[in-house]
Design a protein around this motif. Sequence first.
Motif, PDB file in Angstrom:
ATOM      1  N   VAL A 638       0.842  -1.189   0.000  1.00  0.00           N
ATOM      2  CA  VAL A 638       0.000   0.000   0.000  1.00  0.00           C
ATOM      3  C   VAL A 638       0.879   1.242   0.000  1.00  0.00           C
ATOM      4  O   VAL A 638       1.964   1.256   0.595  1.00  0.00           O
ATOM      5  N   GLU A 639       0.404   2.259  -0.665  1.00  0.00           N
ATOM      6  CA  GLU A 639       1.099   3.546  -0.678  1.00  0.00           C
ATOM      7  C   GLU A 639       0.355   4.524   0.221  1.00  0.00           C
ATOM      8  O   GLU A 639      -0.854   4.712   0.074  1.00  0.00           O
ATOM      9  N   LEU A 640       1.077   5.114   1.149  1.00  0.00           N
ATOM     10  CA  LEU A 640       0.540   6.158   2.008  1.00  0.00           C
ATOM     11  C   LEU A 640       1.077   7.492   1.519  1.00  0.00           C
ATOM     12  O   LEU A 640       2.270   7.631   1.253  1.00  0.00           O
ATOM     13  N   THR A 641       0.192   8.477   1.413  1.00  0.00           N
ATOM     14  CA  THR A 641       0.576   9.796   0.902  1.00  0.00           C
ATOM     15  C   THR A 641       0.058  10.874   1.840  1.00  0.00           C
ATOM     16  O   THR A 641      -1.108  10.830   2.265  1.00  0.00           O
ATOM     17  N   THR A 642       0.928  11.809   2.179  1.00  0.00           N
ATOM     18  CA  THR A 642       0.512  13.002   2.919  1.00  0.00           C
ATOM     19  C   THR A 642       0.912  14.233   2.122  1.00  0.00           C
ATOM     20  O   THR A 642       1.443  14.123   1.014  1.00  0.00           O
ATOM     21  N   ARG A 643       0.701  15.387   2.700  1.00  0.00           N
ATOM     22  CA  ARG A 643       1.046  16.631   2.002  1.00  0.00           C
ATOM     23  C   ARG A 643       2.553  16.798   1.819  1.00  0.00           C
ATOM     24  O   ARG A 643       2.986  17.708   1.121  1.00  0.00           O
ATOM     25  N   ARG A 644       3.342  15.940   2.440  1.00  0.00           N
ATOM     26  CA  ARG A 644       4.800  16.071   2.369  1.00  0.00           C
ATOM     27  C   ARG A 644       5.484  14.996   1.541  1.00  0.00           C
ATOM     28  O   ARG A 644       6.560  15.238   1.000  1.00  0.00           O
ATOM     29  N   GLY A 645       4.896  13.828   1.443  1.00  0.00           N
ATOM     30  CA  GLY A 645       5.595  12.768   0.737  1.00  0.00           C
ATOM     31  C   GLY A 645       4.794  11.488   0.695  1.00  0.00           C
ATOM     32  O   GLY A 645       3.606  11.447   1.031  1.00  0.00           O
ATOM     33  N   ALA A 647       5.151   6.924   1.090  1.00  0.00           N
ATOM     34  CA  ALA A 647       5.906   5.781   1.581  1.00  0.00           C
ATOM     35  C   ALA A 647       5.106   4.525   1.295  1.00  0.00           C
ATOM     36  O   ALA A 647       3.880   4.568   1.127  1.00  0.00           O
ATOM     37  N   VAL A 648       5.807   3.402   1.241  1.00  0.00           N
ATOM     38  CA  VAL A 648       5.193   2.130   0.862  1.00  0.00           C
ATOM     39  C   VAL A 648       5.411   1.109   1.980  1.00  0.00           C
ATOM     40  O   VAL A 648       6.526   0.960   2.489  1.00  0.00           O
ATOM     41  N   PHE A 649       4.320   0.407   2.342  1.00  0.00           N
ATOM     42  CA  PHE A 649       4.359  -0.588   3.409  1.00  0.00           C
ATOM     43  C   PHE A 649       3.552  -1.807   2.998  1.00  0.00           C
ATOM     44  O   PHE A 649       2.741  -1.755   2.064  1.00  0.00           O
ATOM     45  N   ARG A 650       3.763  -2.907   3.708  1.00  0.00           N
ATOM     46  CA  ARG A 650       2.868  -4.054   3.613  1.00  0.00           C
ATOM     47  C   ARG A 650       1.642  -3.793   4.481  1.00  0.00           C
ATOM     48  O   ARG A 650       1.757  -3.265   5.594  1.00  0.00           O
ATOM     49  N   ALA A 651       0.492  -4.170   3.996  1.00  0.00           N
ATOM     50  CA  ALA A 651      -0.733  -4.007   4.774  1.00  0.00           C
ATOM     51  C   ALA A 651      -0.854  -5.131   5.795  1.00  0.00           C
ATOM     52  O   ALA A 651      -0.669  -6.308   5.474  1.00  0.00           O
ATOM     53  N   TYR A 652      -1.142  -4.741   7.028  1.00  0.00           N
ATOM     54  CA  TYR A 652      -1.420  -5.702   8.090  1.00  0.00           C
ATOM     55  C   TYR A 652      -2.805  -5.388   8.621  1.00  0.00           C
ATOM     56  O   TYR A 652      -3.035  -4.331   9.223  1.00  0.00           O
ATOM     57  N   LEU A 653      -3.742  -6.266   8.348  1.00  0.00           N
ATOM     58  CA  LEU A 653      -5.131  -6.025   8.722  1.00  0.00           C
ATOM     59  C   LEU A 653      -5.359  -6.484  10.160  1.00  0.00           C
ATOM     60  O   LEU A 653      -5.050  -7.630  10.518  1.00  0.00           O
ATOM     61  N   THR A 654      -5.895  -5.580  10.972  1.00  0.00           N
ATOM     62  CA  THR A 654      -6.121  -5.890  12.377  1.00  0.00           C
ATOM     63  C   THR A 654      -7.300  -5.105  12.917  1.00  0.00           C
ATOM     64  O   THR A 654      -7.480  -3.926  12.603  1.00  0.00           O
ATOM     65  N   LEU A 701      -1.183  -0.776  -4.023  1.00  0.00           N
ATOM     66  CA  LEU A 701      -0.244  -0.786  -5.145  1.00  0.00           C
ATOM     67  C   LEU A 701      -0.174  -2.139  -5.830  1.00  0.00           C
ATOM     68  O   LEU A 701      -0.136  -2.222  -7.062  1.00  0.00           O
ATOM     69  N   ALA A 702      -0.091  -3.211  -5.030  1.00  0.00           N
ATOM     70  CA  ALA A 702       0.090  -4.547  -5.591  1.00  0.00           C
ATOM     71  C   ALA A 702      -0.282  -5.582  -4.549  1.00  0.00           C
ATOM     72  O   ALA A 702      -0.417  -5.277  -3.358  1.00  0.00           O
ATOM     73  N   GLY A 703      -0.430  -6.819  -5.004  1.00  0.00           N
ATOM     74  CA  GLY A 703      -0.726  -7.908  -4.105  1.00  0.00           C
ATOM     75  C   GLY A 703       0.499  -8.362  -3.342  1.00  0.00           C
ATOM     76  O   GLY A 703       1.594  -7.806  -3.508  1.00  0.00           O
TER      77      GLY A 703
END
Length: 719
Positions: A638-645, A647-654, A701-703
């Motif tokens: 997943v891609e996280l976007t804020t007003r500054r930039g 970043a990409v992380f793996r999604a952990y569903l909880t 972004l991707a699986g």
Amino acid sequence: MGDHGSPDLGGSVPTHCPYCSLQCGVRMWPAPPRPPVVEPTDFPTNRGGLCAKGWSAPELLDHPDRLLTPLVRTDPVDRRSPLRPASWDEALDRITAAIQASQHRYGPASVGLFGGGGLTNEKAYQLGKFARVGLRTPHIDYNGRFCMSSSATAGNRAFGIDRGLPFPLADIADARAVLVVGGNPADTMPPAMQYFDAGRAAGAVHIVADPRRTATARGAGIHLPVAPGADLALANGLLHIAIRAGYVDQAYVRERTTGFDAVRTAVAGYWPDRVERITGVSEELLQRTVQALATAPTAMILTARGAEQHSSGTDTAQAYINLALALGLPGRPGSGYGTITGQGNGQGGREHGQKADQLPGYRRLDDPAARAHVAAVWGVDPAELPGPGVSATEMIDRIGSPGGVRAMLVFASNILVSAPDRDRVADRLAALDFLAVSDIFRSETAAVADVVLPTAQWAEEEGTMTNLEGRVLRRRRVLPPPDGVRDDLSVLAALADRLGRGRYFSADPQTVYDELRRASAGGIADYAGISYQRIEAEDGVFWPCPADDHPGTPRLFTERFATPDGRARFIRVEHRDPAELPDRSYPYLLTTGRIMGQYQSGNQTRRSPSLSSTASDPKAEIHPDLARRLGIGTADLVELTTRRGRAVFRAYLTEHIRPDTIFVPFHWGGLASANALTDPTLDRHSRMPAFKVCAVAVRRLAGPAGAGRSSAAPDDPAT
């Protein structure tokens, strides 16, 4: 003498874990093979416990990534040229030449120092002295500004003193009600949980306020799922209920405090239904929390970074101090208010001169009497000492501007991962005329430096640390550093000598520490009576300890507070919305924090084979309901976007997180840099950045197999 204090345990050497503020006692055997073996001891903080980070710490002593020689740019004027090995003389000469050139062209204030909360007391003290005496610059600050500055400011305002826990850690076991706000010690300092467990076993009610149902919250009796940035409203709402229910300790308030009437007026508008709307915490949970705290024979309120790393973090800490004072907790046995320090020497690191406005002993740099005392110890004219500088974020932000820093030396800090708004930080560091970094490994910050210096690790040096309780500990040298590696004390002494100020500096830890004791004498953080010998004999000594025959001070506030009149201060504070709120473009809340298997910027722990087997891939925690709406599955990128930039992380569903909130750890650089996203808005009192809340957008972004690792390798420059 405790077991830990013995200098010889079958050939082992007693020392302390290099990581968090518990500073767990360990013993090590220095004999081959390297790395040495580590084993926990029955030290008062950990009592034989040790977390995965402590057990794995020796792995890094002979790690293949270890810096073993200074590095310099092949082309001294082109930072894009590669780094190459160099002699110590060449590296120190380059640093000296850069300092002198900057001072000649722009003045003494053009050189800045950036320190770390992991430095020993001796090194933190020497760094502050080097800034004021060696360089005569006001520009020094450290990464503790990102960690403890808000709680420190609130403690000084309310109590006249800043000591994270004004009581021993073990007192937690005696509290029959404990409220933890924005802290997760079960993951960040597991050995401390034995005291929480002992309290619960004796019938204590534990309450955790956190947007996530963390491991600590899951073990508590009550979880308050407070919205990020709403902790102050929660505190004021709890105090409102306490006042209306008649739980205020009127005698305590009358005899030991000032300012309550203004606070009572302020919280009158924080009705439970309003607080529920702001915080997301139900009226029922608010009522249960107040009843638990107010009716227990002993109770504690503990805050941590989740409550404090905000643009209103100082006021938030103050709001919980107000609640504790109203209930009559500080200074009572088994009760009180405390804040959970994070870094290994986060307490001592802020007491002896690394902060922009401080001198040793927690003295103020703008106090003429403090300047005169410290200058006399140092053998200089008080008029030579520069005035206060600016905070860490402000120093970085003003690089290259008129009056700002042009050359910077960084010790034990990885700014490109730990500071907020990473892309802005990278831009400012690139604007420096010169950057030198001292570190164990080639961090993201070191990768963009002009000179990199290899430094000794924890088991290779002597010195003292001050843990979260205010207990001064002895770090003992177990084995020598590798050939070609020096410690920071010797580096600072060598630089001072090259700058013509060498007569003021020593490379010997005990000589530096004894000078620190004299410099701190009479100050708030008075170490005058704490010798190396006493530390070893007594398993650490609590400051303040003004004389050799003083017993130290395990518990503060039993009779009076450290204010001029001996009374604690209620201070009126009001809830303010975070600097950023969700909108259509950025509809969710982002919060950041630590995980069990990593530490700080990850420059060390990301290299640990043991830790990387369980904590190698940074994950974004997302509630299943939100993930379903966004089409995100477990382990998707997943891609996280804020007003500054971005970043990409793996999604952990909880389900252990609020549906409107995403949590990410901040231990990685590169593509998974949480601080590429965070808000640099500063607290008006402490100058703490607002790490813990900003508005964020999320997209898939991707699986799970769509791309490889989502994080950068440890050496990748975050540019």
